[in-house]
Enzyme design. Structure first.
Site, short mmCIF file in Angstrom:
data_model
loop_
_atom_site.label_atom_id
_atom_site.label_comp_id
_atom_site.label_asym_id
_atom_site.label_seq_id
_atom_site.Cartn_x
_atom_site.Cartn_y
_atom_site.Cartn_z
N ASP A 241 -8.77 -29.43 -42.88
CA ASP A 241 -9.25 -29.88 -44.10
C ASP A 241 -9.00 -31.13 -44.92
O ASP A 241 -7.70 -30.54 -45.91
CB ASP A 241 -10.17 -28.59 -44.34
CG ASP A 241 -11.38 -29.25 -45.52
OD1 ASP A 241 -11.48 -30.47 -46.19
OD2 ASP A 241 -12.77 -29.30 -43.89
N GLU A 284 -14.22 -34.70 -42.34
CA GLU A 284 -12.77 -35.00 -42.60
C GLU A 284 -12.08 -33.57 -42.52
O GLU A 284 -10.51 -33.93 -42.59
CB GLU A 284 -12.28 -35.39 -44.09
CG GLU A 284 -12.89 -33.69 -44.65
CD GLU A 284 -13.95 -33.77 -45.49
OE1 GLU A 284 -14.76 -32.51 -46.40
OE2 GLU A 284 -14.83 -34.11 -44.83
#
Length: 373
Positions: A241, A284
């Site tokens: 992440d 993301e």
């Protein structure tokens, strides 16, 4: 006195001539019937094989059909399938291991005109051509040879090369209707396989980062979990992440955020093996599967990814930014929960890796956290 011999006993009678003519015509008729039956049988065999070809929608099954199965079905002693290299660019996500196909050769055909018996790429049948014997390793005892062109969109994409020690197997005066039809069908099958693969690629690739998407990852997850449990091998999963990604979008715009995702994917891919699977899991977040990798090995890879990204300055459009990652690692040891089904184990692996990402973020970000299952 001269005597004339009027004895015609040595001359064939009309009946004898008629019988001989009848027998000749009967033999010709029998030969026609015999040849017609042979052609009927040959047509049936070609039709059966054409149907089999048309059922081969992927490249792997098509290559098998055009090599091993073709040679066995028609009892061809020598066969080499030469294909244009560009045809394999469609299979970059599901690469074909050509080492499994000893009868397949790839070339950039425009650079190797000597591979064609006829310069115009037309069908050839006759004596073994010396100019290509060495290139495709034609056996010395091959006394007759056939080269069948494969054409797609008016472009030569390959040739099927056949050989036999029987000098009459491929004669120049033989009919070629069946072979020409077969090569047309084979060419269409290659075109169909290309189109099918392009559609499959579109459904499995993330359009922005050009890595696998969630659907492709889920398919690979089940396959790799099944393999790990069957052979009692480790399987590791990484969740990655980008730290503070929302701030990048808010401060610099979504175009910069998109560029960050693309460059991150390009940065991570070289750090992985060919057998590993990387996918954009959502937003993301990226997910990576590491087959045959234990927790220690997975932690090393995760740390290498985190450190490489942290030490790199990303040029994102007109912005130079530093990016850090929070990485969660989870691992199956290959022998755990033997009674649990594959789908459940796969979900547990992903859940564990995802939870470790949140632990990494709560612990200060830019770090790796892991768990062994």
């Amino acid at each position: 006195m001269t005597y004339f011999n009027n004895n015609n006993s040595n001359k064939p009678s009309l009946k004898t001539v008629s019988e001989r003519k009848y027998n000749e015509l009967k033999q010709q008729f029998d030969d026609l019937i015999h040849n017609a039956r042979l052609n009927e049988q040959l047509f049936k065999r070609f039709s059966e094989f054409e149907s089999h070809l048309m059922e081969s929608n992927d490249l792997k099954s098509l290559l098998t059909a055009m090599t091993t199965e073709f040679a066995d079905y028609f009892e061809i002693p020598f066969l080499k399938l030469v294909l244009e290299k560009d045809i394999f660019t469609h299979w970059h996500l599901a690469p074909v291991n050509l080492e499994q196909y000893k009868d397949v050769l790839t070339y950039t055909l425009c650079d190797y005109p000597e591979l064609l018996v006829n310069a115009n790429g037309s069908l050839y049948m006759g004596a073994t051509p010396k100019k290509i014997s060495r290139e495709i390793h034609i056996p010395i005892n091959t006394l007759s040879f056939a080269q069948l062109p494969l054409v797609r969109n008016k472009k030569l994409i390959g040739m099927l090369n056949l050989g036999s020690p029987d000098p009459n197997r491929f004669r120049p005066d033989m009919g070629t209707d069946f072979l020409e039809r077969l090569t047309m069908i084979a060419s269409l099958c290659f075109e169909n396989a290309c189109n099918m693969e392009q559609v499959r690629q579109l459904s499995l690739v993330d359009g922005l980062t050009q890595v696998c998407n969630r659907r492709a990852f889920d398919e690979a997850l089940i396959q790799e979990t099944s393999s790990a449990m069957r052979y009692q091998r480790h399987l590791a999963c990484l969740f990655i992440d980008i730290d503070h990604f929302k701030k990048i979008n808010d401060h610099f715009g979504h175009q910069v955020g998109d560029e960050a995702l693309k460059q991150l994917a390009n940065c991570v891919k070289p750090l992985l093996r060919r057998s590993d699977h990387i996918a954009r899991y959502g937003g993301e977040e990226f997910a990576i599967l590491l087959p045959e990798t234990d927790l220690s090995g997975a932690n090393i890879i995760a740390e290498r990814i985190r450190e490489t990204v942290a030490n790199q300055e990303f040029q994102l459009l007109d912005q130079a930014l530093k990016i850090t990652l929070s990485v969660g690692v989870a691992c199956l040891d290959g022998s755990c929960d033997g009674g649990t089904n594959i789908e459940t184990l796969a979900q547990i692996l992903v859940k564990d890796a995802d939870e470790q990402v949140y632990i990494a973020k709560k612990s200060g970000r830019n770090r790796v956290c892991s768990r062994q299952r």
